[in-house]
Design an enzyme around this catalytic site. Sequence first.
Site, PDB file in Angstrom:
ATOM      1  N   GLY A  78      59.609  55.700  76.693  1.00 51.38           N
ATOM      2  CA  GLY A  78      60.149  54.406  77.076  1.00 51.38           C
ATOM      3  C   GLY A  78      60.321  54.364  78.577  1.00 51.38           C
ATOM      4  CD  GLN A  83      63.445  54.668  83.579  1.00 51.17           C
ATOM      5  OE1 GLN A  83      63.149  54.073  82.538  1.00 51.17           O
ATOM      6  NE2 GLN A  83      63.551  55.987  83.650  1.00 51.17           N
ATOM      7  CB  CYS A 127      66.605  59.844  81.903  1.00 52.93           C
ATOM      8  SG  CYS A 127      66.319  58.310  82.812  1.00 52.93           S
ATOM      9  CG  LEU A 128      60.391  59.235  81.874  1.00 53.22           C
ATOM     10  CD1 LEU A 128      59.314  58.155  81.788  1.00 53.22           C
ATOM     11  CD2 LEU A 128      59.786  60.612  81.643  1.00 53.22           C
ATOM     12  CG  HIS A 169      67.337  56.060  77.371  1.00 51.64           C
ATOM     13  ND1 HIS A 169      67.781  57.349  77.563  1.00 51.64           N
ATOM     14  CD2 HIS A 169      66.644  55.744  78.503  1.00 51.64           C
ATOM     15  CE1 HIS A 169      67.391  57.785  78.753  1.00 51.64           C
ATOM     16  NE2 HIS A 169      66.689  56.833  79.338  1.00 51.64           N
ATOM     17  CD  GLU A 170      63.638  53.286  78.144  1.00 53.63           C
ATOM     18  OE1 GLU A 170      63.745  52.804  79.290  1.00 53.63           O
ATOM     19  OE2 GLU A 170      63.442  54.495  77.937  1.00 53.63           O
ATOM     20  CG  HIS A 173      67.169  52.800  82.125  1.00 53.97           C
ATOM     21  ND1 HIS A 173      67.564  53.448  83.279  1.00 53.97           N
ATOM     22  CD2 HIS A 173      66.520  53.738  81.392  1.00 53.97           C
ATOM     23  CE1 HIS A 173      67.192  54.711  83.233  1.00 53.97           C
ATOM     24  NE2 HIS A 173      66.553  54.920  82.101  1.00 53.97           N
TER      25      HIS A 173
END
Length: 228
Positions: A78, A83, A127-128, A169-170, A173
């Site tokens: 995701g 991001q 997390c990226l 999670h997304e 963000h």
Amino acid sequence: MGWSFGRRRPVTYLLGQPVDPYPAQPPEARRGRVLRITEIGEPVLHTPAREVTAFSTPELARLIDDMFATMEVAEGVGLAAPQVGVDLRVFVYDLTDERGDRHVGHVVNPVLEMDLESDLETEDEGCLSVPGAYEPLARPSVARVRGVDQHGAPVELEGVGFLARCFIHESQHLDGTLYWDHLAPEHQADALRQRDEERPHVLAARHEIAVELGKKPAEYPEQPAGGR
């Protein structure tokens, strides 16, 4: 006659609808450019994103394509627009759940509804934007997202387990909240320690995958841009 018992063919769901066939590489990822993934501490990650008000635009289509390509190169499941440095309420996802089914799509202006009566599931989450760090985090096991696609058509999705965790999670963000913000101080410190150790290897892998896919790799500073 041959018989097969107990074997189920996995299904791919595009925005919640079954599609067959579906390519291993989403068309968006094939078209998109690889962007630098912002890192913890950068203001765009810690500020609520803006609602999208213009639909069916080349700019929004390009953003979604680029987000898919960036997510693929980073081996993520995701990715939210902040991001890639864009403060708009958009996220993309491409993951395989516990049953082996694949879920692919994008959501614009998502509204998250967590089922707080569902069981909490504690799993390692990463997390990226905190490359290489994973910490255990409890999340509700059921979540729903309502929003629209890039053309303004309604989208309603329900996730269970890993898919629910992704949606939560997304969506968070886009409110300026990272999984890191939910961690106890000692786990926050451990996540940054892991990040410091693993970041060079993670970024090298992203570079290599981009080259393998015929994409121009994103450029990252030697030290995290967020300063943490």
